[in-house]
Write an enzyme that holds these catalytic residues in place. Structure first.
Site, PDB file in Angstrom:
ATOM      1  N   TYR A 104       1.140  -1.579   0.046  1.00 23.22           N
ATOM      2  CA  TYR A 104       0.047   0.178  -0.216  1.00 23.22           C
ATOM      3  C   TYR A 104       0.982   1.329   0.026  1.00 23.22           C
ATOM      4  CZ  TYR A 104      -3.715  -3.185   1.457  1.00 23.22           C
ATOM      5  OH  TYR A 104      -4.633  -4.307   1.467  1.00 23.22           O
ATOM      6  N   ASN A 119     -12.646  -0.664  -4.870  1.00 28.28           N
ATOM      7  CA  ASN A 119     -12.721  -1.124  -5.877  1.00 28.28           C
ATOM      8  C   ASN A 119     -14.155  -2.124  -6.259  1.00 28.28           C
ATOM      9  OD1 ASN A 119     -12.135  -2.495  -8.711  1.00 28.28           O
ATOM     10  ND2 ASN A 119     -10.823  -4.153  -7.149  1.00 28.28           N
ATOM     11  N   CYS A 132      -6.568  -5.437  -7.211  1.00 25.18           N
ATOM     12  CA  CYS A 132      -6.478  -4.738  -5.640  1.00 25.18           C
ATOM     13  C   CYS A 132      -6.171  -5.911  -4.737  1.00 25.18           C
ATOM     14  CB  CYS A 132      -7.688  -4.133  -5.428  1.00 25.18           C
ATOM     15  SG  CYS A 132      -9.192  -5.409  -5.274  1.00 25.18           S
ATOM     16  N   HIS A 133      -6.159  -7.173  -5.280  1.00 24.88           N
ATOM     17  CA  HIS A 133      -5.767  -8.214  -4.278  1.00 24.88           C
ATOM     18  C   HIS A 133      -4.185  -8.593  -4.791  1.00 24.88           C
ATOM     19  CE1 HIS A 133      -6.334  -9.992  -8.476  1.00 24.88           C
ATOM     20  NE2 HIS A 133      -4.917 -11.106  -8.185  1.00 24.88           N
ATOM     21  N   GLU A 135      -1.514 -16.523  -8.900  1.00 20.52           N
ATOM     22  CA  GLU A 135      -0.376 -16.368 -10.186  1.00 20.52           C
ATOM     23  C   GLU A 135       1.111 -16.348  -9.710  1.00 20.52           C
ATOM     24  OE1 GLU A 135      -2.337 -11.475  -9.446  1.00 20.52           O
ATOM     25  OE2 GLU A 135      -3.941 -12.356 -10.158  1.00 20.52           O
TER      26      GLU A 135
END
Length: 168
Positions: free
Chosen positions: A102, A125, A133-134, A160
């Site tokens: 962040y 979001n 945003c994850h 991912e």
């Protein structure tokens, strides 16, 4: 406006769009919660379930959610403040398999003291996974929060990371 609701490997998905673009992609463990959200948020608009051409776009949305390496190429309707929109655009530049904190994101946007605003924008979001945003985590490596559940955030990041390992 069109909408689609489907079950996927990441849970139930609601997507709402029209010719201007994609307005929302919400995730849930329950289809009924998504129907209630659709009725609450879009009650003043006529919404039509997917059919014909619209089902092809909904299929593309689901594919993008299931496969982070697929770039979703449809206009996004980002409704928020100017700074929130900057944050959401910056999030789209983070490649799958990578994360940012962040505070790093706030600094990247030349607002190093706006860490809380960055976190709030992530929480506001409405385009799950499409605006990733994850991929934003706390400075200490913790996950922070996630509008659609911390377990889901961890699963998305794990998926991912595996993809990034295969590609490298």
């Amino acid at each position: 406006m069109y909408y689609g609701i489907s079950n996927s490997t990441i849970g139930w998905v609601l997507a709402v769009w029209d010719e201007r673009g994609l307005y929302t992609v919400e995730l849930s463990d329950h289809e009924t919660k998504l129907m209630a959200l659709l009725k609450a948020r879009f009650s003043s608009l006529q919404t039509t379930p997917v059919n014909g051409e619209s089902s092809e776009l909904f299929g593309s949305i689901i594919q993008a959610l299931e496969n982070p390496e697929i770039r979703f190429d449809y206009p996004l309707v980002l409704e928020g403040t100017g700074f929130q929109k900057q944050i959401w655009q910056a999030l789209q530049a983070i490649p799958p398999g990578q994360t940012i904190t962040y505070s790093e994101l706030a600094s990247q946007l030349n607002k190093p003291n706006a860490v809380r605003a960055v976190a709030n924008a992530c929480g506001a979001n409405r385009l799950a996974i499409i605006v990733p945003c994850h991929r934003v985590v706390r400075s200490d490596g913790g996950l922070g929060g996630y509008r659609w559940g911390i377990e889901r955030k961890q699963a998305l990041l794990n998926r991912e990371a595996k993809l990034a390992a295969i590609v490298s």
